[in-house]
Design a protein around this motif. Structure first.
Motif: not given
Length: 674
Positions: A467, A592-593, A621
């Protein structure tokens, strides 16, 4: 001569004795013949429906021949699977509708029997010149019309309700499976899923709802009408009529064209034509710029000409078959029936009372009416075979859709492979299956990057991202940059190695041309959430306005008419605005991504930098595919494909890379000067 006469007299005596014994036992013989006829009718219907098992067995012995769509064992196997979907249980709505439909069919048959007898009484009262009896029968005729019309209307209504119920069940099942995988990209068996989901399922549901009344009702009518007819003219005549009818029916079945195969082929060709029009709409601007109107017109006309040629061929086959069918069913069977109705007039049946002219007229009209109804019912049984053949065609199409989606979910694909996929090394890679493990990090351990058509882009890829470690992915076209994202999203199978990745809900993809759904301006930001889900998360329109402020689009709300404005947003917004909306969607969901595939190619550099910095503040990320040097400083890792199956994964020193880039440009400028 005397001996001959004596022998002839003995024969007559024996015949008279036999007729006497037969007349005594005729009720028992009639009962036996009627029971035998019912068993024979049911057995014939069952044998006719299951007659394709031997054909199916021969087909399995010779798999090299193309599959033939017909009313055979394979059809009933497919149909039984679909029936378990459309009728999930005996207490389901569909089962109750079928029960109501069956009750109405039986009630209508009872009304038909009563009307046949009433028809004979009306004519008999005319012949006997009984005006009071005549008008009483007319009154009965008008009264029976009330339940008859009510029943017919309800039958049509229930059948249409069954069609909708079947279609709803199938559509829900298909959409639940189809939207989970990109079936069209992974398997070549489905070329036009939109045609199958919309048209083929609707046609299957309509034919399935109609086939019940077109098959079960005529079989019941044949049994009941012929039973009543046998009570009037004797079971012997019905037995003889059945023999002649079965001979002609066998001839008719032998001459029936493969309508099921024609139906499946028609649906396939109609789907190809629709797909050609869809592609024309999708790439209309590019075709117009390339001046490709003539070529596209030729392609669409070719698809249309193939469809029309097939339909004309089917029409010709239907024409001559219709002539033969009507000639046998209507005229040949009609002549047999007239002979049968004349039996009580010309022949004194044992055990029957003598009748006057009115009684004979009443019997003839009633028997004629019963015979016409029976002939019509048997004709509908014969017609239902043609309906079954068409149902087999749509059953094959819907089963193909469901079976393909099931195979895709299990990792079984039927895809045309590229030439190099047949090499020993590549073939072994394609046979393997990798492992996917859910984790916080993204890690590939010896994972091959392979397209659905078997093109091996990278034989073994290994890297790890934690991350907040943004990854930049570069390389030539077709080297596997987007393929990596499809594996991460679970859209493509893993043929080897181990993939560690978060769940699919932790990813968001922003392509170069983002998807803008049908709906309001608000829906473009919160997709796939609804307004209610947005409120449940504690987010207001003011919060959305703050998100638009990050991407410098606050003026769009007033410009487009407010948050509830509904437009075709792909046409209303420019390419740069569409990319900004997609970034606003990213900030709203805050995953998160984020996978960025040339997601800032149409956005000014300064706004691009602000969006990248805001993503860093939200701890998103980024996995970025881009050739813009301005994005290098926002990434710490780089995955560089060489386009030959190799790659380099290392840390990204943006200052050093920019210096090298500048030096490279200077050298290229000097070379151009030389």
């Amino acid at each position: 001569m005397a001996t001959t006469f004596q022998l002839s007299g003995s024969t007559k005596g024996n015949l008279a004795h036999f007729l006497k014994i037969y007349s005594i036992h005729r009720p028992l013989v009639q009962r036996f013949l009627n029971i035998s006829f019912v068993i024979y009718a049911l057995g014939t219907a069952y044998a006719g429906l299951s007659s394709g098992q031997r054909k199916e067995h021969r087909k399995k012995l010779d798999p090299s021949k193309p599959e033939r769509v017909a009313v055979d064992a394979l059809f009933f196997e497919r149909l039984s699977k679909l029936l378990r979907i459309v009728i999930p249980g005996i207490r389901s709505k569909e089962a109750l509708l079928l029960l109501m439909h069956s009750s109405l069919l039986i009630f209508r048959t009872a009304i038909s029997l009563y009307v046949a007898a009433l028809d004979g009484k009306i004519v008999a009262s005319l012949v006997r010149a009984q005006p009071l009896q005549f008008f009483m029968n007319i009154l009965r005729w008008l009264l029976v019309a009330i339940p008859a019309t009510w029943t017919n209307s309800w039958l049509s209504y229930i059948q249409n309700k069954l069609t909708i119920a079947y279609r709803t069940r199938l559509t829900q099942e298909v959409m639940k499976q189809y939207l989970g995988k990109t079936v069209a990209n992974l398997d070549d068996r489905i070329k036009n899923p939109d045609q199958m989901i919309t048209n083929d399922i609707q046609q299957f549901s309509s034919h399935l709802a109609a086939i019940y009344s077109n098959l079960a009702k005529p079989v019941l009518d044949v049994i009941l009408y012929n039973y009543q007819l046998s009570q009037n003219v004797g079971a012997e005549g019905v037995l003889g009529l059945t023999f002649f009818v079965q001979l002609s029916a066998a001839l008719l079945r032998y001459m029936t064209p493969p309508f099921g195969m024609y139906t499946a082929l028609s649906a396939q060709m109609a789907g190809s034509l629709r797909h050609a029009h869809s592609r024309l709409v999708e790439f209309a601007e590019e075709i117009a710029f390339m001046r490709g109107e003539h070529t596209e017109k030729m392609l669409i006309e070719r698809e249309y000409a193939s469809l029309i040629a097939h339909e004309n061929h089917v029409l010709r086959r239907r024409w001559w078959f219709g002539c033969v069918e009507e000639g046998i069913i209507k005229w040949l069977w009609g002549s047999f029936g007239l002979v049968l109705c004349a039996i009580p007039v010309f022949v004194k049946l044992p055990g029957s009372a003598s009748l006057d002219l009115g009684g004979r007229t009443e019997g003839f009209v009633t028997n004629r009416r019963l015979l016409l109804s029976s002939s019509d019912a048997f004709g509908r049984v014969m017609y239902s075979y043609k309906d079954l053949a068409e149902l087999a065609g749509y059953t094959a199409r819907v089963s193909l859709l469901l079976n393909t989606m099931k195979d895709v979910r299990q990792g079984k694909f039927n895809k045309a492979l590229v030439n190099n996929a047949s090499r020993d090394e590549n073939s072994n890679i394609l046979k393997g299956r990798g492992e996917v493990i859910e984790s916080e990090d993204i890690q590939f351990e010896n994972v091959p990057i392979i397209t659905p058509n078997g093109d091996v882009l990278v034989k073994s890829l290994s890297f790890r991202i934690r991350p907040s470690q943004n990854l930049l992915i570069v390389g030539p076209n077709g080297c596997g940059k987007s393929s990596l994202f499809r594996i991460l999203g679970g859209l493509w199978p893993v043929y080897g190695g181990v993939v560690h990745k978060p769940s699919a809900s932790e990813f968001i993809l922003i392509p170069q041309r983002p998807y803008l759904p049908l709906g309001t301006l608000r829906d473009q930001i919160i997709y796939p959430h609804s307004k209610m889900e947005m409120v449940q998360r504690g987010i207001t329109d003011d919060d959305l306005l703050g998100i638009l402020n990050v991407v410098h689009m606050t003026n769009i709300v007033e410009r487009e008419g407010g948050w509830d404005a509904v437009k075709e947003w792909r046409e209303a917004l420019s390419g740069g605005d569409q990319q900004k909306i997609a970034w606003g969607r990213l900030f709203y969901h805050n995953p998160k991504y984020a996978v960025l595939d040339e997601a800032t190619s149409l956005v000014p550099t300064e706004i691009e930098g602000m969006m990248m910095e805001h993503a860093a503040k939200l701890n998103i990320t980024l996995l970025t595919v881009s050739h813009r040097p301005s994005l290098w400083k926002y990434h710490v890792l780089i995955l560089h494909y060489d386009g030959q199956g190799g790659y380099v994964f290392t840390k990204l020193d943006s200052e050093k890379r920019l210096a090298l880039q500048e030096e490279k440009q200077n050298l290229e400028t000097k070379l151009l000067e030389v």
